[in-house]
Enzyme design. Sequence first.
Site, PDB file in Angstrom:
ATOM      1  N   GLY A  41       0.843  -0.870  -0.019  1.00 14.45           N
ATOM      2  CA  GLY A  41       0.354  -0.142   0.041  1.00 14.45           C
ATOM      3  C   GLY A  41       0.620   0.937  -0.053  1.00 14.45           C
ATOM      4  CB  ALA A  42       4.048   1.813  -1.385  1.00 15.49           C
ATOM      5  CG  ASN A  43      -0.929   3.268  -3.793  1.00 14.29           C
ATOM      6  OD1 ASN A  43      -1.598   2.137  -3.614  1.00 14.29           O
ATOM      7  ND2 ASN A  43      -2.076   3.730  -4.223  1.00 14.29           N
ATOM      8  CB  THR A  44      -2.043   7.056  -1.281  1.00 13.64           C
ATOM      9  OG1 THR A  44      -2.551   8.291  -1.328  1.00 13.64           O
ATOM     10  CG2 THR A  44      -2.843   5.777  -0.857  1.00 13.64           C
ATOM     11  N   GLY A  45      -0.860   8.089   1.271  1.00 10.20           N
ATOM     12  CA  GLY A  45      -0.419   7.433   2.670  1.00 10.20           C
ATOM     13  C   GLY A  45       0.291   8.034   3.495  1.00 10.20           C
ATOM     14  CB  ILE A  46       0.666   6.102   7.050  1.00 14.06           C
ATOM     15  CG1 ILE A  46       0.076   6.265   7.398  1.00 14.06           C
ATOM     16  CG2 ILE A  46       1.649   5.384   7.756  1.00 14.06           C
ATOM     17  CD1 ILE A  46      -0.844   6.087   8.678  1.00 14.06           C
ATOM     18  N   GLY A  47       1.950   4.888   3.729  1.00 15.52           N
ATOM     19  CA  GLY A  47       2.848   4.396   3.006  1.00 15.52           C
ATOM     20  C   GLY A  47       4.090   4.888   2.390  1.00 15.52           C
ATOM     21  CB  SER A 164      -5.392   1.050  14.082  1.00 16.02           C
ATOM     22  OG  SER A 164      -6.665   1.472  14.612  1.00 16.02           O
ATOM     23  CE1 TYR A 193      -8.996  -0.006   9.644  1.00 18.39           C
ATOM     24  CE2 TYR A 193      -9.827   0.839  11.575  1.00 18.39           C
ATOM     25  CZ  TYR A 193      -8.835   0.658  10.159  1.00 18.39           C
ATOM     26  OH  TYR A 193      -7.388   1.546  10.585  1.00 18.39           O
TER      27      TYR A 193
HETATM   28  N1  LIG Z   1      -4.869   6.948   8.376  1.00 21.10           N
HETATM   29  C1  LIG Z   1      -5.629   6.912   9.792  1.00 21.10           C
HETATM   30  O1  LIG Z   1      -5.773   7.213  10.704  1.00 21.10           O
HETATM   31  C2  LIG Z   1      -4.803   5.755  10.526  1.00 21.10           C
HETATM   32  C3  LIG Z   1      -4.762   5.109  11.880  1.00 21.10           C
HETATM   33  C4  LIG Z   1      -4.424   3.823  11.829  1.00 21.10           C
HETATM   34  C5  LIG Z   1      -3.658   3.008  11.357  1.00 21.10           C
HETATM   35  N2  LIG Z   1      -3.699   3.097  10.401  1.00 21.10           N
HETATM   36  C6  LIG Z   1      -3.429   2.528   9.603  1.00 21.10           C
HETATM   37  O2  LIG Z   1      -2.731   3.302   8.319  1.00 21.10           O
HETATM   38  C7  LIG Z   1      -2.602   2.057   7.531  1.00 21.10           C
HETATM   39  C8  LIG Z   1      -1.918   2.724   5.579  1.00 21.10           C
HETATM   40  O3  LIG Z   1      -3.256   3.468   6.071  1.00 21.10           O
HETATM   41  P1  LIG Z   1      -3.696   5.120   5.249  1.00 21.10           P
HETATM   42  O4  LIG Z   1      -4.059   5.708   6.056  1.00 21.10           O
HETATM   43  O5  LIG Z   1      -2.105   5.320   4.768  1.00 21.10           O
HETATM   44  O6  LIG Z   1      -4.696   5.208   4.135  1.00 21.10           O
HETATM   45  P2  LIG Z   1      -4.883   4.979   2.484  1.00 21.10           P
HETATM   46  O7  LIG Z   1      -3.973   6.372   2.055  1.00 21.10           O
HETATM   47  O8  LIG Z   1      -6.444   4.597   2.048  1.00 21.10           O
HETATM   48  O9  LIG Z   1      -4.158   4.192   2.166  1.00 21.10           O
HETATM   49  C9  LIG Z   1      -4.067   2.510   2.130  1.00 21.10           C
HETATM   50  C10 LIG Z   1      -3.177   1.868   0.880  1.00 21.10           C
HETATM   51  O10 LIG Z   1      -3.542   0.602   1.584  1.00 21.10           O
HETATM   52  C11 LIG Z   1      -4.053   0.047   0.215  1.00 21.10           C
HETATM   53  N3  LIG Z   1      -5.029  -0.787   0.013  1.00 21.10           N
HETATM   54  C12 LIG Z   1      -5.891  -0.753   0.409  1.00 21.10           C
HETATM   55  N4  LIG Z   1      -6.262  -1.965   0.229  1.00 21.10           N
HETATM   56  C13 LIG Z   1      -5.349  -3.154  -0.851  1.00 21.10           C
HETATM   57  C14 LIG Z   1      -5.129  -4.726  -1.250  1.00 21.10           C
HETATM   58  N5  LIG Z   1      -6.980  -5.081  -1.006  1.00 21.10           N
HETATM   59  N6  LIG Z   1      -4.006  -4.444  -1.711  1.00 21.10           N
HETATM   60  C15 LIG Z   1      -3.334  -4.037  -1.906  1.00 21.10           C
HETATM   61  N7  LIG Z   1      -3.404  -2.161  -1.432  1.00 21.10           N
HETATM   62  C16 LIG Z   1      -4.651  -2.189  -0.796  1.00 21.10           C
HETATM   63  C17 LIG Z   1      -4.346   1.546  -0.649  1.00 21.10           C
HETATM   64  O11 LIG Z   1      -4.204   1.164  -2.598  1.00 21.10           O
HETATM   65  P3  LIG Z   1      -4.936   1.902  -2.796  1.00 21.10           P
HETATM   66  O12 LIG Z   1      -4.824   3.081  -3.617  1.00 21.10           O
HETATM   67  O13 LIG Z   1      -5.068   1.571  -4.567  1.00 21.10           O
HETATM   68  O14 LIG Z   1      -6.759   1.535  -2.740  1.00 21.10           O
HETATM   69  C18 LIG Z   1      -3.645   2.264  -0.250  1.00 21.10           C
HETATM   70  O15 LIG Z   1      -2.383   2.047  -1.237  1.00 21.10           O
HETATM   71  C19 LIG Z   1      -3.662   0.774   7.526  1.00 21.10           C
HETATM   72  O16 LIG Z   1      -2.618   0.129   7.777  1.00 21.10           O
HETATM   73  C20 LIG Z   1      -4.524   1.437   8.224  1.00 21.10           C
HETATM   74  O17 LIG Z   1      -5.342   0.375   8.927  1.00 21.10           O
HETATM   75  C21 LIG Z   1      -4.237   4.951   9.188  1.00 21.10           C
END
Ligand SMILES: NC(=O)c1ccc[n+]([C@@H]2O[C@H](COP(=O)([O-])OP(=O)(O)OC[C@H]3O[C@@H](n4cnc5c(N)ncnc54)[C@H](OP(=O)(O)O)[C@@H]3O)[C@@H](O)[C@H]2O)c1
Length: 315
Positions: A41-47, A164, A193
């Site tokens: 999941g490295a294309n956006t956000g935290i990744g 989380s 979740y």
């Molecule tokens: N943001 C917060 O406040 C928060 C808080 C606690 C924990 N987290 C955790 O942090 C992690 C990163 O999340 P984020 O906040 O950076 O969210 P995000 O911006 O939505 O990024 C999520 C990433 O996961 C990928 N992904 C989702 N489903 C997938 C699948 N089936 N196969 C491959 N890739 C998949 C997405 O790809 P696409 O772009 O193609 O969908 C995207 O690259 C997650 O595990 C989340 O539970 C986040």
Amino acid sequence: MTQIGLLILVVLGAIKAYLILTTGVCTSTKKLTGKTVIITGANTGIGKETALDLAKRGARVILACRDPKKAAIAKEDIIRESRNKNVFIRQLDLTSLKSVRKFAADILKSELRLDILINNAGCATIEKKLTEDGLEVQMQSNHFGHFLLTNLLLGNVRIINVSSTAHRWIKKLNLDDLTFERDPSDNKILNIYGITKLCNVLFSKELAKKLEPFGVTVNCLHPGAVKTEIFRNAPTWFQIIAAVCIPLFFKSAKEGAQTSIHLAVADEVANVTGEYFSDCKIAKTSKLAKDLELAKQLWEVSETFVKLKPEERHF
Ligand SMILES: NC(=O)c1ccc[n+]([C@@H]2O[C@H](COP(=O)([O-])OP(=O)(O)OC[C@H]3O[C@@H](n4cnc5c(N)ncnc54)[C@H](OP(=O)(O)O)[C@@H]3O)[C@@H](O)[C@H]2O)c1
């Protein structure tokens, strides 16, 4: 301004100041030249922010992403900003066990070494759906897919699972119904979740125990409340609240990536394993997440759900 207005401003300012002062920052300057890192999941956000930081440190970075177009844009950004051309895309859709197997086989064929695996990808959907493998979509994206992936790629030295604080919502885990068909209370989507994030912690604990004799560390983390696309499928009422709260109280994706980066690079955690981190420090989990017997049982049912073959079982 009325006194109430002023009081609200002071309280909001105090909360914001507290959040700024307590946000963890990875202070390690460690270089990763010669090391290979996989980030799901490295294309956006935290990744993406994690990938960028590790690319700046000279690592060979593999972006494990499901959408090749989004991944290509992220790769370009990361190469431009890091000036590191060793950034590669490998397609991975965690909602397909076939895709996970293909990804792992390609990696084992193409990579000479693996050093760090960051299981970061995750989703919070509002619709309860089953995948082509008959698993619930959030459970497979957030837990089962990474469970299989990690088992197929056990050569890493550090394994990091992005969990989380939502794991705390869960007071009981019914291992007999991880597709949520029998117990209607588990159908509440945010509940699922939370269950997936509890599974991340339990999986980390059990894997850490199994890998300790081999000097491999396994830790998990809460990144904080982070401004990313994670709420893209949330209901409208949630989006409205988020629109107000996110700019005020949420971390940027770069800030949210700090604990993942810390666990990937810091010397001080080189021998720390089986822990849960938040803001670059060890943090407390819920009581349920400390249940080692539950962690063992979850491992066993997960092996069955992902159809781990006898020759793929290392423990
Ligand atoms: N943001 C917060 O406040 C928060 C808080 C606690 C924990 N987290 C955790 O942090 C992690 C990163 O999340 P984020 O906040 O950076 O969210 P995000 O911006 O939505 O990024 C999520 C990433 O996961 C990928 N992904 C989702 N489903 C997938 C699948 N089936 N196969 C491959 N890739 C998949 C997405 O790809 P696409 O772009 O193609 O969908 C995207 O690259 C997650 O595990 C989340 O539970 C986040």
